[in-house]
Every structure is written in C-alpha cells, then in structure tokens.
Scaffold this active site. Structure first.
Site, mmCIF file in Angstrom:
data_model
loop_
_atom_site.group_PDB
_atom_site.id
_atom_site.type_symbol
_atom_site.label_atom_id
_atom_site.label_comp_id
_atom_site.label_asym_id
_atom_site.label_seq_id
_atom_site.Cartn_x
_atom_site.Cartn_y
_atom_site.Cartn_z
ATOM 1 N N ALA A 70 -7.609 -7.887 3.339
ATOM 2 C CA ALA A 70 -7.512 -7.205 2.057
ATOM 3 C C ALA A 70 -7.150 -8.221 0.985
ATOM 4 C CB ALA A 70 -6.432 -6.124 2.122
ATOM 5 N N ALA A 71 -7.746 -8.051 -0.177
ATOM 6 C CA ALA A 71 -7.380 -8.891 -1.326
ATOM 7 C C ALA A 71 -6.774 -7.963 -2.368
ATOM 8 C CB ALA A 71 -8.610 -9.592 -1.868
ATOM 9 N N GLN A 102 -2.884 -11.525 -0.714
ATOM 10 C CA GLN A 102 -3.948 -11.139 0.200
ATOM 11 C C GLN A 102 -3.385 -11.057 1.610
ATOM 12 O OE1 GLN A 102 -6.629 -14.238 -1.196
ATOM 13 N NE2 GLN A 102 -6.555 -15.247 0.797
ATOM 14 N N VAL A 103 -4.033 -10.224 2.434
ATOM 15 C CA VAL A 103 -3.461 -9.925 3.754
ATOM 16 C C VAL A 103 -4.363 -10.489 4.845
ATOM 17 C CG1 VAL A 103 -2.710 -8.066 5.285
ATOM 18 C CG2 VAL A 103 -2.393 -7.838 2.815
ATOM 19 N N LYS A 105 1.048 -10.768 4.685
ATOM 20 C CA LYS A 105 0.742 -10.614 3.258
ATOM 21 C C LYS A 105 1.218 -11.875 2.553
ATOM 22 C CE LYS A 105 2.740 -7.192 0.699
ATOM 23 N NZ LYS A 105 2.814 -5.825 0.165
ATOM 24 N N ASP A 131 4.247 3.927 -4.671
ATOM 25 C CA ASP A 131 2.846 3.558 -4.871
ATOM 26 C C ASP A 131 1.968 4.429 -3.976
ATOM 27 O OD1 ASP A 131 0.370 2.469 -5.039
ATOM 28 O OD2 ASP A 131 0.973 0.404 -4.617
HETATM 29 N N1 ATP Z 1 1.072 -3.825 8.672
HETATM 30 C C1 ATP Z 1 -0.198 -3.608 8.346
HETATM 31 N N2 ATP Z 1 -1.036 -3.085 9.250
HETATM 32 C C2 ATP Z 1 -2.337 -2.860 8.941
HETATM 33 N N3 ATP Z 1 -2.899 -3.162 7.754
HETATM 34 C C3 ATP Z 1 -2.115 -3.699 6.823
HETATM 35 C C4 ATP Z 1 -0.721 -3.944 7.054
HETATM 36 N N4 ATP Z 1 -0.202 -4.491 5.949
HETATM 37 C C5 ATP Z 1 -1.201 -4.557 5.048
HETATM 38 N N5 ATP Z 1 -2.354 -4.097 5.557
HETATM 39 C C6 ATP Z 1 -3.665 -4.032 4.868
HETATM 40 O O1 ATP Z 1 -3.605 -4.815 3.707
HETATM 41 C C7 ATP Z 1 -3.768 -4.016 2.545
HETATM 42 C C8 ATP Z 1 -2.872 -4.557 1.430
HETATM 43 O O2 ATP Z 1 -1.525 -4.509 1.840
HETATM 44 P P1 ATP Z 1 -0.381 -4.035 0.853
HETATM 45 O O3 ATP Z 1 -0.733 -2.685 0.319
HETATM 46 O O4 ATP Z 1 0.907 -4.190 1.546
HETATM 47 O O5 ATP Z 1 -0.560 -5.135 -0.283
HETATM 48 P P2 ATP Z 1 -0.142 -5.062 -1.801
HETATM 49 O O6 ATP Z 1 -0.233 -6.424 -2.367
HETATM 50 O O7 ATP Z 1 1.158 -4.380 -1.908
HETATM 51 O O8 ATP Z 1 -1.287 -4.175 -2.397
HETATM 52 P P3 ATP Z 1 -1.302 -3.389 -3.752
HETATM 53 O O9 ATP Z 1 -2.305 -4.071 -4.624
HETATM 54 O O10 ATP Z 1 -1.710 -2.006 -3.329
HETATM 55 O O11 ATP Z 1 0.062 -3.394 -4.291
HETATM 56 C C9 ATP Z 1 -3.430 -2.608 2.994
HETATM 57 O O12 ATP Z 1 -4.060 -1.629 2.217
HETATM 58 C C10 ATP Z 1 -3.957 -2.614 4.418
HETATM 59 O O13 ATP Z 1 -5.345 -2.433 4.459
#
Ligand code: ATP
Length: 610
Positions: free
Chosen positions: A292-293, A298-299, A313, A443
């Site tokens: 995911a970006a 990014q994850v 992340k 969120d």
């Molecule tokens: N523990 C996890 N298990 C499975 N998928 C995960 C996990 N952590 C993150 N992801 C994937 O990565 C994506 C992004 O993670 P996360 O929502 O924590 O990031 P963010 O930077 O907080 O995103 P946002 O822009 O929504 O704030 C999630 O929507 C999911 O698809």
C-alpha cells in the site's frame, strides 16, 4: 474581468516560485549557486506542473482493472536475508543473499486476489451523488466516486522520491500554484474562443480554475508530495460536492488509487536510520513491492526471523517535519483559489488537522494506541488488533503482525447476512469506543477494517488517529445522541449549546436546520428493530442541511467534533455502503443503560429515560 484575475493568479503562482528563489539565494553563500538555483527552481516547478516525469514503476504484478485480480507469477521484489551475513555495510543497501524463492500462499495473499497490488489508502468517503445511487441491495457494490473521463483510467504508479526538505516542498507547492494558475489561464483562453462548457450544476463549468486538467494536476502533485497535503486532501474528501467541487473530489479519487512510491534507495535510507544498518538481520525476507502507498508512509510485507508475516509501515522522509509548512502552503493555495465557503472556518479545521497529523506521524504513539486497543478489545468477540513488533518499530517505522481480511467496500460482495453482521459490529465498535473506552480510532477509512470471513472477525489496523475524549464531553454527547434518537428538540438545542455547537445567538433558520440534522442522525436509533440503511438517504438529507448550516452558523464546531464526526459519519457511510440492516436502537440502549454519567452533571435528560 475574469481574464485579468487569471493573469493575476499566474502572477501569484510565479511570485511564489520567485519568493522561494530569493529566499534560497539569501541563504546561499554567494552568487555561484545562482545558476543551479535557477535551474533547480525551474526544474522543480515545471516538474510539478507538468507532472510528466518520474520513473513509471514496473510492477511485478499487473492490475486487471476490471476484476482487480493480480497475477502472482513473479515475486522479484522479495529479498531474502541470511543469518550468516547480516548487513553491516555502512551503505544503506541491505546484503541480499538470494532472490526469487516462492512463498507459500498466505491468507493475506489470498485476500490480495481481490485487491489491486498497490493499494492506495485514504479516506474512502463517498459524496452524496454516489450515496444516491445506493437504492437497492444489488447496487450496494457499485458505488463509485465521480471521476472525469480522463481520470477514470487506472493511473500508472510512479516511483518518485519524496521531496524531503522544506525548500523542495515549498517549491513543490509554488510550482503547483503556478501550474494551476497557468492551467486556469489556458482554460479561460479556451473559453474565450469556444465558450464556457454548458453543464448545469457542474462547478467546473462555472470556474475555469476547476478544469479537469487542473484537477488532475492537483491530484498528481499531491501523489508526489504525499504527507500532510495529501492527508488534508483525504480529509476534505469527506465533504460532499456542495462544499468541495466535484472535479476536486474526482482528483482525490486519483490520489486514492495510489500515491507515488519511494524508490528503493530512499526506502533503505529510512530503514537504516530508523532501525539501524543491520535492520535486515532481523528479517527473513522483505518485499520491496509495497502492499500500500498511503499518505504518510508505504507498507511492505516481510517475514521476521522467527517466521511471523508482518506489515512494515515506513514513513516517507521529511513529511513529519513539514506538516506546518505543508498546511500553510495548502491554505495559501486554497485561499487564493477562493473556492471554499467562508463558514467552513478553515483556520480551525487547519489547526485541528495540524495537530492530528503530527500525532499520526508519530508511529511510537500509534504503536502505543494499537497496544491499548489490543487490550481494550481482547475480551470482545469479533475484533482483533494485530500485535506490534517492537524491535522492528521506531518513530518512523511501525511493524505489526500481518492480518488477513477484505476491506469494508469488498464486504459488499458478500451475502446480506454477512453485511448485516459486519455493519452491526462496526456500529457496536464505534459506540463502544466513544461511550465505553472514551478512546477512539477516528479514521474510518474502509481499508482500516479488514474482515476475515473464515474467523468472522474484523481485524483492525491504523491507530494513528486514535485519541481520548474528555468524560464531560462524552457525557453530554451521549445525552445528545439520545435526544436525537428521541426527537427531543429542546434537549438537542440545550446540549448543542453546552457542547459548543451553537452559541444561542443563532437565527431561527440555523436553529431549525441544526435540530433537523439531529433528527436525521437520530433516525436509525429512533425505533426498535433493524434499521435498514438502504431505505433512507441519510447523507443526502444531512448534506442538504449541512449546506444551510455552513451559510448560517456563527461558531466553528468544538475541536472534538472534527475527528468524532468524521468517524461517526464513516460508520454510517459504511453501513450504507454495506446495505446493512442493523438494530441501532438496541445497540445504543445497551450502551446507554450501562453508562455512568459523571458527577459534574448527574441529570439524565427527560428524553433519556425509556
Ligand atoms: N497489520 C497489517 N496487516 C495487513 N495489512 C496491513 C497492515 N498494516 C497495514 N496494512 C495495509 O496497508 C495499508 C496502509 O496502512 P495504514 O492504514 O496503517 O497506513 P496509513 O499511512 O495510516 O494510511 P492512511 O493514508 O489511511 O492514513 C492498509 O490499508 C492495509 O492494506
């Protein structure tokens, strides 16, 4: 004289670029740098305005745009590390022992078969136009954010460095401003020659500033800048078309398809500085292809040495330090476009956004919140919070157990019983967070709730926006929800004043609209039995009332309301999206009856007693 105004806008945009150039020149130690400064300034500006550069990523897996099925035949992005050769080099690159082993297919990979390979995250709210379209069960899965024809095609994700210094970020915004202004000028010229497009009710027809090209420019610039600006864009997207113009909403949809991705070198730098140069020695493997970006980071998928599959992340460098200036720059852009209504109380919203964003950039805080939620929900059936891996986490890297599941918008593809179950659990969770824990993950992005059908469990992720609510506020808020559920006009007004939503000096029309909005929100809680979220268009009604309130309100909402209402409307929108039938009143009553009001005001309002 719109044409002159547009010329003034171009000048404004260019003056922003010039301002940065002068600022930079003052800081530099002489004229030697001037040439490269001008070159860099122009490059950055045109790079962002044209947005045609950057390396298009060669994805390992191709997206099938229609079915969103991905082919997993090639996993070259996975790097394996060995025990014998932990990385000790001073360079940021980890020691790579071998590539291309084939992983066992995990539950998460199965889940990914219904997701695009690089999933953009963001607040997946829908405008009213889309909510309108949910009129039957079969349509529940068809809801789409309106996109201009140009935008509908899947954007190729780009691998681009995140601008990290405040200078390069400010320059980015200046470039964007100039680009938008130039786009406006072009559009105005086009309209002079060919006439304005005649699309009724479409704001892009009204303002040349809101041309499709400009919206696309904006979206792609946000994808590159990432960070606060992108997050702010996502926050704005909660608004419907009566507040945020449709082309901008469509632009935000592009953003949701995927922010740009950090190049490997930048990623390695972050990992090394956060986890130490030997970070790879703690891992068996690491997948450089991000799952995911998102806006802030990014994850990436990885396996720890003891074989646990984890999600790492990794924060984009520089975004945490540039929240303040990014938001100021966005504010500047917004105010010079003059597009948003005055009563949006933008200053207040921006102040709250700044605070929220600084908290979200602190992954140590997020790890704490995640653990706290893990404990709070440990005895509650139907929810799971992944474990945090401490020795692979820091202020800018957060590693958690990887959990399986499909996001809420994909649950719409499952049967009615499952959708009712998930809708009910989401509403229970929301009320429990606010009225039992007084600690809420605010969120409501649909991909923060991953439903694992085999276990009938909702896996919860992303606690960056978790926050506490003061007892006194929650006491009155519960009373107000109850007053709304019971159509108690007097109590709604009294509590709204106490909570700070009204000053008491409002006009009759404002007062009436406010009360009506309360009734609409209270509707699902008003009668026993399942409330059918397919039956009424709550958001349409709220949006109509909201537009009136924006014109007549005298005070911005209390600070708590920004995140709280985002979350509450997210829960409603999720139930609408799911087309769920949920016994809302029963859920509320259960909470209300167990609730202990604080000593400061023990009065239970008349409407509160059943
Ligand atoms: N523990 C996890 N298990 C499975 N998928 C995960 C996990 N952590 C993150 N992801 C994937 O990565 C994506 C992004 O993670 P996360 O929502 O924590 O990031 P963010 O930077 O907080 O995103 P946002 O822009 O929504 O704030 C999630 O929507 C999911 O698809």
């Amino acid at each position: 004289m719109p044409f002159l105004k547009d010329i003034a806008r171009v000048a404004d945009g260019l003056s922003l670029v010039a301002k940065e150039a002068i600022y930079r020149q003052r800081r530099s130690d002489g004229g030697n740098n001037l040439q490269s400064l001008i070159k860099n300034t122009l490059l950055s500006a045109t790079d962002l305005t044209g947005l045609t550069k950057g390396k298009v990523r060669k994805l390992d897996k191709e997206i099938d745009a229609d079915s969103a099925v991905r082919s997993d035949s090639n996993r070259e992005s996975v790097v394996y590390f060995t025990d014998e050769k932990p990385s000790t080099s001073s360079s940021s690159e980890p020691q790579i022992e071998c590539h291309l082993e084939v992983n066992e297919v995990s539950a998460a990979e199965i889940r990914d078969n219904v997701e695009p390979p690089v999933q953009a995250t963001g607040t997946t709210y829908e405008g009213d136009a889309q909510i309108d379209s949910i009129s039957s069960e079969s349509k529940a899965a068809e809801v789409v954010v309106p996109a201009t024809p140009q935008m509908k095609s899947q954007r190729k994700l780009r691998e681009r460095k995140v601008p990290t210094t405040s200078f390069s970020r400010a320059l980015g915004f200046a470039g964007l401003g100039a680009g938008l202004a130039w786009g406006t000028l072009q559009e105005s010229a086009k309209r002079l020659v060919f006439g304005a497009p005649n699309v009724q009710g479409n704001q892009s027809a009204v303002s040349p500033y809101l041309s499709e090209k400009n919206a696309e420019r904006l979206a792609l610039a946000l994808c590159r800048m990432r960070g606060a600006a992108l997050k702010l864009g996502q926050m704005l997207s909660i608004q419907d078309e009566s507040v945020v113009p449709a082309p901008i909403l469509a632009a935000l949809d592009i953003v949701r398809q995927g922010a740009d991705v950090m190049p490997r070198s930048q990623l390695n730098q972050v990992l090394s500085s956060e986890l130490g140069h030997d970070w790879s020695s703690k891992l068996k493997s690491f997948d450089y292809e991000p799952m995911a970006a998102a806006s802030i980071g990014q994850v990436h998928r990885a396996f720890t040495k003891d074989g646990m599959e984890v999600a790492m992340k990794i924060q984009y460098p520089g975004v945490a330090d540039s929240i303040e200036s990014d938001i100021e720059n966005v504010k500047l852009l917004l105010s010079y476009t003059n597009l948003l209504p005055e009563k949006l109380f933008l200053d207040n919203a921006m102040k709250v956004a700044k605070e929220e964003l600084s908290r979200e950039c602190d992954y140590e805080l997020e790890a704490k919140s995640q653990k706290r939620f893990g404990v709070l929900l440990s005895g509650t059936k139907g929810f799971y919070v992944p474990v945090v891996i401490d020795d692979l986490s820091s202020k800018r890297v957060l590693t958690s157990e990887l959990v399986p599941g499909i996001p809420i918008d994909k649950v719409t593809l499952l049967d009615q019983e499952t959708r009712n179950y998930v809708g009910k659990k989401l509403l229970e969770l929301t009320l429990m967070e606010l009225f039992v824990f007084r600690f809420m993950q605010t969120d409501p992005n649909w991909s923060n709730f991953l439903y694992d059908e085999s276990e009938k469990v909702i896996n919860l992720i992303d606690f960056g926006a978790a926050r506490d609510y003061p007892k006194r506020f929650v006491d009155d808020y519960l009373r107000m929800v109850f007053a709304c559920a019971n159509n108690d006009r007097e109590a709604i007004i009294k509590l709204s004043q106490r909570l700070g939503f009204l000053t008491g000096e409002e006009s009759e029309i404002m007062m009436e609209t406010h009360v009506q909005a309360g009734f609409v929100v209270g509707l699902p809680f008003s009668k026993p039995g399942g409330y059918d979220f397919r039956a009424n268009n709550i958001t349409q009604s709220i949006s109509n009332l909201g537009a009136t309130m924006l014109r007549h309100r005298l005070t911005p909402p209390p600070e708590e309301a920004y995140s709280l209402h985002r979350k509450l409307s997210g829960a409603f929108l999720a139930c609408i999206k799911l087309g769920a039938v949920v016994p809302c009143r029963e859920i509320l009553l259960e909470v209300y009856e167990k609730y202990e009001f604080g000593e400061h005001d023990s009065e239970r309002l008349a409407s509160g007693s059943e």
